[in-house]
Design a protein around this motif. Structure first.
Motif, PDB file in Angstrom:
ATOM      1  N   GLY A 149       0.796  -1.221   0.000  1.00 18.69           N
ATOM      2  CA  GLY A 149       0.000   0.000   0.000  1.00 18.69           C
ATOM      3  C   GLY A 149       0.829   1.271   0.000  1.00 18.69           C
ATOM      4  O   GLY A 149       0.333   2.333   0.343  1.00 18.69           O
ATOM      5  N   VAL A 150       2.096   1.152  -0.391  1.00 19.94           N
ATOM      6  CA  VAL A 150       2.945   2.346  -0.442  1.00 19.94           C
ATOM      7  C   VAL A 150       2.628   3.154  -1.699  1.00 19.94           C
ATOM      8  O   VAL A 150       2.058   2.637  -2.663  1.00 19.94           O
ATOM      9  CB  VAL A 150       4.450   1.967  -0.422  1.00 19.94           C
ATOM     10  CG1 VAL A 150       4.826   1.348   0.898  1.00 19.94           C
ATOM     11  CG2 VAL A 150       4.799   1.042  -1.571  1.00 19.94           C
ATOM     12  N   VAL A 151       3.002   4.410  -1.689  1.00 18.63           N
ATOM     13  CA  VAL A 151       2.783   5.293  -2.833  1.00 18.63           C
ATOM     14  C   VAL A 151       3.669   4.823  -3.983  1.00 18.63           C
ATOM     15  O   VAL A 151       4.827   4.449  -3.779  1.00 18.63           O
ATOM     16  CB  VAL A 151       3.140   6.752  -2.443  1.00 18.63           C
ATOM     17  CG1 VAL A 151       2.976   7.680  -3.621  1.00 18.63           C
ATOM     18  CG2 VAL A 151       2.293   7.200  -1.272  1.00 18.63           C
ATOM     19  N   ARG A 152       3.120   4.824  -5.180  1.00 21.84           N
ATOM     20  CA  ARG A 152       3.909   4.395  -6.355  1.00 21.84           C
ATOM     21  C   ARG A 152       5.100   5.317  -6.540  1.00 21.84           C
ATOM     22  O   ARG A 152       5.029   6.501  -6.232  1.00 21.84           O
ATOM     23  CB  ARG A 152       3.030   4.406  -7.606  1.00 21.84           C
ATOM     24  CG  ARG A 152       1.981   3.290  -7.570  1.00 21.84           C
ATOM     25  CD  ARG A 152       1.249   3.128  -8.873  1.00 21.84           C
ATOM     26  NE  ARG A 152       2.056   2.806 -10.031  1.00 21.84           N
ATOM     27  CZ  ARG A 152       2.539   1.592 -10.321  1.00 21.84           C
ATOM     28  NH1 ARG A 152       2.319   0.589  -9.515  1.00 21.84           N
ATOM     29  NH2 ARG A 152       3.231   1.386 -11.412  1.00 21.84           N
ATOM     30  N   PRO A 153       6.210   4.790  -7.052  1.00 19.31           N
ATOM     31  CA  PRO A 153       7.383   5.636  -7.240  1.00 19.31           C
ATOM     32  C   PRO A 153       7.173   6.660  -8.345  1.00 19.31           C
ATOM     33  O   PRO A 153       6.323   6.489  -9.221  1.00 19.31           O
ATOM     34  CB  PRO A 153       8.485   4.644  -7.626  1.00 19.31           C
ATOM     35  CG  PRO A 153       7.771   3.470  -8.164  1.00 19.31           C
ATOM     36  CD  PRO A 153       6.439   3.422  -7.475  1.00 19.31           C
ATOM     37  N   ASP A 154       7.962   7.672  -8.284  1.00 22.51           N
ATOM     38  CA  ASP A 154       7.964   8.694  -9.320  1.00 22.51           C
ATOM     39  C   ASP A 154       8.399   8.020 -10.624  1.00 22.51           C
ATOM     40  O   ASP A 154       9.347   7.229 -10.624  1.00 22.51           O
ATOM     41  CB  ASP A 154       8.967   9.791  -8.928  1.00 22.51           C
ATOM     42  CG  ASP A 154       8.957  10.964  -9.881  1.00 22.51           C
ATOM     43  OD1 ASP A 154       8.847  10.723 -11.101  1.00 22.51           O
ATOM     44  OD2 ASP A 154       9.064  12.105  -9.413  1.00 22.51           O
ATOM     45  N   PRO A 155       7.735   8.276 -11.736  1.00 22.57           N
ATOM     46  CA  PRO A 155       8.132   7.646 -13.010  1.00 22.57           C
ATOM     47  C   PRO A 155       9.605   7.876 -13.354  1.00 22.57           C
ATOM     48  O   PRO A 155      10.206   7.078 -14.073  1.00 22.57           O
ATOM     49  CB  PRO A 155       7.221   8.309 -14.039  1.00 22.57           C
ATOM     50  CG  PRO A 155       6.021   8.734 -13.264  1.00 22.57           C
ATOM     51  CD  PRO A 155       6.525   9.081 -11.885  1.00 22.57           C
ATOM     52  N   ALA A 156      10.207   8.927 -12.823  1.00 20.87           N
ATOM     53  CA  ALA A 156      11.624   9.186 -13.090  1.00 20.87           C
ATOM     54  C   ALA A 156      12.528   8.145 -12.432  1.00 20.87           C
ATOM     55  O   ALA A 156      13.686   7.986 -12.820  1.00 20.87           O
ATOM     56  CB  ALA A 156      12.000  10.584 -12.606  1.00 20.87           C
ATOM     57  N   GLU A 157      12.021   7.408 -11.421  1.00 19.08           N
ATOM     58  CA  GLU A 157      12.822   6.387 -10.744  1.00 19.08           C
ATOM     59  C   GLU A 157      12.905   5.090 -11.540  1.00 19.08           C
ATOM     60  O   GLU A 157      13.841   4.320 -11.378  1.00 19.08           O
ATOM     61  CB  GLU A 157      12.227   6.082  -9.365  1.00 19.08           C
ATOM     62  CG  GLU A 157      12.313   7.219  -8.383  1.00 19.08           C
ATOM     63  CD  GLU A 157      11.690   6.839  -7.051  1.00 19.08           C
ATOM     64  OE1 GLU A 157      12.153   5.846  -6.448  1.00 19.08           O
ATOM     65  OE2 GLU A 157      10.751   7.526  -6.628  1.00 19.08           O
ATOM     66  N   LEU A 158      11.925   4.820 -12.398  1.00 17.98           N
ATOM     67  CA  LEU A 158      11.894   3.556 -13.129  1.00 17.98           C
ATOM     68  C   LEU A 158      13.041   3.381 -14.128  1.00 17.98           C
ATOM     69  O   LEU A 158      13.521   2.257 -14.300  1.00 17.98           O
ATOM     70  CB  LEU A 158      10.538   3.367 -13.799  1.00 17.98           C
ATOM     71  CG  LEU A 158       9.386   3.144 -12.814  1.00 17.98           C
ATOM     72  CD1 LEU A 158       8.066   3.052 -13.535  1.00 17.98           C
ATOM     73  CD2 LEU A 158       9.618   1.919 -11.958  1.00 17.98           C
ATOM     74  N   PRO A 159      13.517   4.442 -14.804  1.00 19.80           N
ATOM     75  CA  PRO A 159      14.658   4.221 -15.709  1.00 19.80           C
ATOM     76  C   PRO A 159      15.889   3.659 -14.998  1.00 19.80           C
ATOM     77  O   PRO A 159      16.644   2.892 -15.583  1.00 19.80           O
ATOM     78  CB  PRO A 159      14.933   5.615 -16.282  1.00 19.80           C
ATOM     79  CG  PRO A 159      13.619   6.296 -16.224  1.00 19.80           C
ATOM     80  CD  PRO A 159      12.968   5.772 -14.970  1.00 19.80           C
ATOM     81  N   CYS A 160      16.070   3.981 -13.726  1.00 21.68           N
ATOM     82  CA  CYS A 160      17.190   3.427 -12.955  1.00 21.68           C
ATOM     83  C   CYS A 160      17.063   1.904 -12.898  1.00 21.68           C
ATOM     84  O   CYS A 160      18.029   1.179 -13.111  1.00 21.68           O
ATOM     85  CB  CYS A 160      17.190   4.025 -11.548  1.00 21.68           C
ATOM     86  SG  CYS A 160      18.439   3.334 -10.478  1.00 21.68           S
TER      87      CYS A 160
END
Length: 173
Positions: free
Chosen positions: A125-136
């Motif tokens: 139930g945590v907040v989804r990550p910022d889309p900028a974190e996914l490229p990492c």
């Protein structure tokens, strides 16, 4: 145990599986168990070969919470595989909820969320990550998947190119 192995099946194809099977059965008996198991994930890539070596083998498919796998892999990166709790005698430091940071949980659930819920696991139930974190994550994931695919292709080629049975002629007297 040597007698048990020499009394095993006479064919060359079954000799290795028979000898190894006898050794594993002896290990199980020594520990008061009916059977012996092995849980190395890489075996999943060689089920056909294992089935040929051990025709009476039983396969158990376990599905593990992906977040627990992430926590284990991260721990191995920090300490190395030789620091596994079973080898050191130290108990694990808790579940993935205690071993992963909130950022790691968010990233794990963003990447594995659909798979986790399809296997019946609840998301934290945590907040989804910022889309900028996914490229990492993608920078790490893509080369790993490519390396696994390359390894599977090379293993397949090695099996296909392996020489067949050795030609032989009957002995003449």
């Amino acid at each position: 145990m040597a007698e048990r192995i020499t009394d095993g099946p006479p064919t060359l194809g079954s000799a290795l599986g028979s000898a190894l099977g006898i050794a594993l059965r002896a290990y199980a008996e020594e520990h008061g168990k009916v059977r012996r198991g092995d849980k190395r994930p890489a075996y999943a890539l060689h089920v056909a070969e294992i089935q040929r070596l051990f025709p009476d083998a039983q396969f158990v498919h376990l599905v593990r919470d992906g977040r627990g796998c992430v926590a284990s892999l991260l721990r191995m990166q920090r300490t190395g595989p030789s620091a596994h709790p079973r080898r050191t005698g130290h108990p694990p430091v808790g579940t993935w909820t205690a071993r992963l940071t909130s950022d790691q949980i968010r990233l794990s659930e963003a990447v594995l969320g659909e798979r986790l819920t399809s296997y019946g696991y609840e998301l934290a139930g945590v907040v989804r990550p910022d889309p900028a974190e996914l490229p990492c994550y993608r920078r790490v994931e893509v080369p790993r998947r490519a390396a696994h695919a390359k390894r599977r292709a090379l293993d397949h080629l090695a099996r296909v190119r392996a020489p067949g049975p050795v030609a032989c002629r009957p002995a003449t007297g």
